[in-house]
Scaffold this motif. Structure first.
Motif, PDB file in Angstrom:
ATOM      1  N   ASN A   1       8.069  -6.392  40.625  1.00  0.00           N
ATOM      2  CA  ASN A   1       8.288  -7.487  39.684  1.00  0.00           C
ATOM      3  C   ASN A   1       9.787  -7.802  39.577  1.00  0.00           C
ATOM      4  O   ASN A   1      10.628  -7.108  40.127  1.00  0.00           O
ATOM      5  CB  ASN A   1       7.684  -7.146  38.307  1.00  0.00           C
ATOM      6  N   MET A   2      10.100  -8.885  38.848  1.00  0.00           N
ATOM      7  CA  MET A   2      11.483  -9.351  38.731  1.00  0.00           C
ATOM      8  C   MET A   2      12.390  -8.276  38.121  1.00  0.00           C
ATOM      9  O   MET A   2      13.501  -8.048  38.606  1.00  0.00           O
ATOM     10  CB  MET A   2      11.551 -10.633  37.901  1.00  0.00           C
ATOM     11  N   GLU A   3      11.914  -7.589  37.090  1.00  0.00           N
ATOM     12  CA  GLU A   3      12.718  -6.541  36.454  1.00  0.00           C
ATOM     13  C   GLU A   3      13.015  -5.418  37.446  1.00  0.00           C
ATOM     14  O   GLU A   3      14.133  -4.908  37.527  1.00  0.00           O
ATOM     15  CB  GLU A   3      11.994  -5.987  35.230  1.00  0.00           C
ATOM     16  N   GLY A   4      12.019  -5.043  38.229  1.00  0.00           N
ATOM     17  CA  GLY A   4      12.195  -4.008  39.242  1.00  0.00           C
ATOM     18  C   GLY A   4      13.193  -4.430  40.311  1.00  0.00           C
ATOM     19  O   GLY A   4      14.004  -3.626  40.769  1.00  0.00           O
ATOM     20  N   LYS A   5      13.151  -5.705  40.705  1.00  0.00           N
ATOM     21  CA  LYS A   5      14.085  -6.225  41.705  1.00  0.00           C
ATOM     22  C   LYS A   5      15.516  -6.195  41.178  1.00  0.00           C
ATOM     23  O   LYS A   5      16.447  -5.839  41.906  1.00  0.00           O
ATOM     24  CB  LYS A   5      13.699  -7.641  42.111  1.00  0.00           C
ATOM     25  N   ILE A   6      15.683  -6.564  39.919  1.00  0.00           N
ATOM     26  CA  ILE A   6      17.016  -6.554  39.306  1.00  0.00           C
ATOM     27  C   ILE A   6      17.555  -5.132  39.219  1.00  0.00           C
ATOM     28  O   ILE A   6      18.717  -4.872  39.546  1.00  0.00           O
ATOM     29  CB  ILE A   6      16.987  -7.230  37.913  1.00  0.00           C
TER      30      ILE A   6
ATOM     31  N   SER B 199      16.709  -2.579  41.096  1.00  0.00           N
ATOM     32  CA  SER B 199      16.979  -2.118  42.451  1.00  0.00           C
ATOM     33  C   SER B 199      18.302  -2.689  42.965  1.00  0.00           C
ATOM     34  O   SER B 199      19.102  -1.971  43.576  1.00  0.00           O
ATOM     35  CB  SER B 199      15.834  -2.531  43.378  1.00  0.00           C
ATOM     36  N   LEU B 200      18.543  -3.954  42.697  1.00  0.00           N
ATOM     37  CA  LEU B 200      19.787  -4.595  43.113  1.00  0.00           C
ATOM     38  C   LEU B 200      20.975  -3.923  42.436  1.00  0.00           C
ATOM     39  O   LEU B 200      21.979  -3.600  43.085  1.00  0.00           O
ATOM     40  CB  LEU B 200      19.758  -6.088  42.775  1.00  0.00           C
ATOM     41  N   ALA B 201      20.866  -3.675  41.138  1.00  0.00           N
ATOM     42  CA  ALA B 201      21.954  -3.014  40.401  1.00  0.00           C
ATOM     43  C   ALA B 201      22.185  -1.602  40.939  1.00  0.00           C
ATOM     44  O   ALA B 201      23.322  -1.187  41.194  1.00  0.00           O
ATOM     45  CB  ALA B 201      21.632  -2.970  38.909  1.00  0.00           C
ATOM     46  N   TRP B 202      21.121  -0.831  41.110  1.00  0.00           N
ATOM     47  CA  TRP B 202      21.181   0.553  41.594  1.00  0.00           C
ATOM     48  C   TRP B 202      21.910   0.626  42.927  1.00  0.00           C
ATOM     49  O   TRP B 202      22.732   1.502  43.162  1.00  0.00           O
ATOM     50  CB  TRP B 202      19.758   1.086  41.697  1.00  0.00           C
ATOM     51  N   ASN B 203      21.610  -0.309  43.813  1.00  0.00           N
ATOM     52  CA  ASN B 203      22.186  -0.274  45.148  1.00  0.00           C
ATOM     53  C   ASN B 203      23.497  -1.042  45.274  1.00  0.00           C
ATOM     54  O   ASN B 203      24.091  -1.065  46.350  1.00  0.00           O
ATOM     55  CB  ASN B 203      21.164  -0.754  46.169  1.00  0.00           C
ATOM     56  N   SER B 204      23.970  -1.648  44.182  1.00  0.00           N
ATOM     57  CA  SER B 204      25.250  -2.352  44.191  1.00  0.00           C
ATOM     58  C   SER B 204      26.383  -1.494  43.628  1.00  0.00           C
ATOM     59  O   SER B 204      27.540  -1.854  43.741  1.00  0.00           O
ATOM     60  CB  SER B 204      25.144  -3.639  43.362  1.00  0.00           C
ATOM     61  N   ILE B 205      26.044  -0.360  43.046  1.00  0.00           N
ATOM     62  CA  ILE B 205      27.048   0.527  42.475  1.00  0.00           C
ATOM     63  C   ILE B 205      27.826   1.188  43.610  1.00  0.00           C
ATOM     64  O   ILE B 205      27.241   1.689  44.569  1.00  0.00           O
ATOM     65  CB  ILE B 205      26.369   1.597  41.579  1.00  0.00           C
TER      66      ILE B 205
END
Length: 92
Positions: A2-7, A9-15
């Motif tokens: 879902n959208m929340e999960g995508k956000i 995941s994006l944050a987790w992998n952008s750190i």
């Protein structure tokens, strides 16, 4: 996903900092892209393995191996343990 999960995941992998999540026994439950890049391994190589089997830490000044952060954190019942002058050595 879902959208929340995508956000998330994006944050987790952008750190930029490497982050590894383990269970209380030091088994890797999740790991972000920065940590994978630091160790030069793929996610499938890390997931489900003991932290000690993926990398270890040495003192940059002495070259002496350090107690693993997971062990040290559990032993001291601390939330975060940090070392200064540490070099991460990947194990393949």
């Amino acid at each position: 996903m879902n959208m929340e999960g995508k956000i998330m995941s994006l944050a987790w992998n952008s750190i930029d900092d490497g982050i590894i999540v383990t269970d209380p026994h030091g088994i890797i439950m999740d790991i972000n892209l920065a940590a994978l890049e630091m160790m030069g391994i793929g996610k499938q190589e890390a997931m489900g393995r003991l932290l000690d089997h993926v990398f270890y830490l040495v003192d940059e000044d002495t070259g002496k191996a350090l107690q693993h952060m997971c062990e040290k954190t559990l032993a001291e019942s601390a939330k975060v343990i940090q070392y200064d002058n540490v070099k991460l050595i990947g194990v393949k």
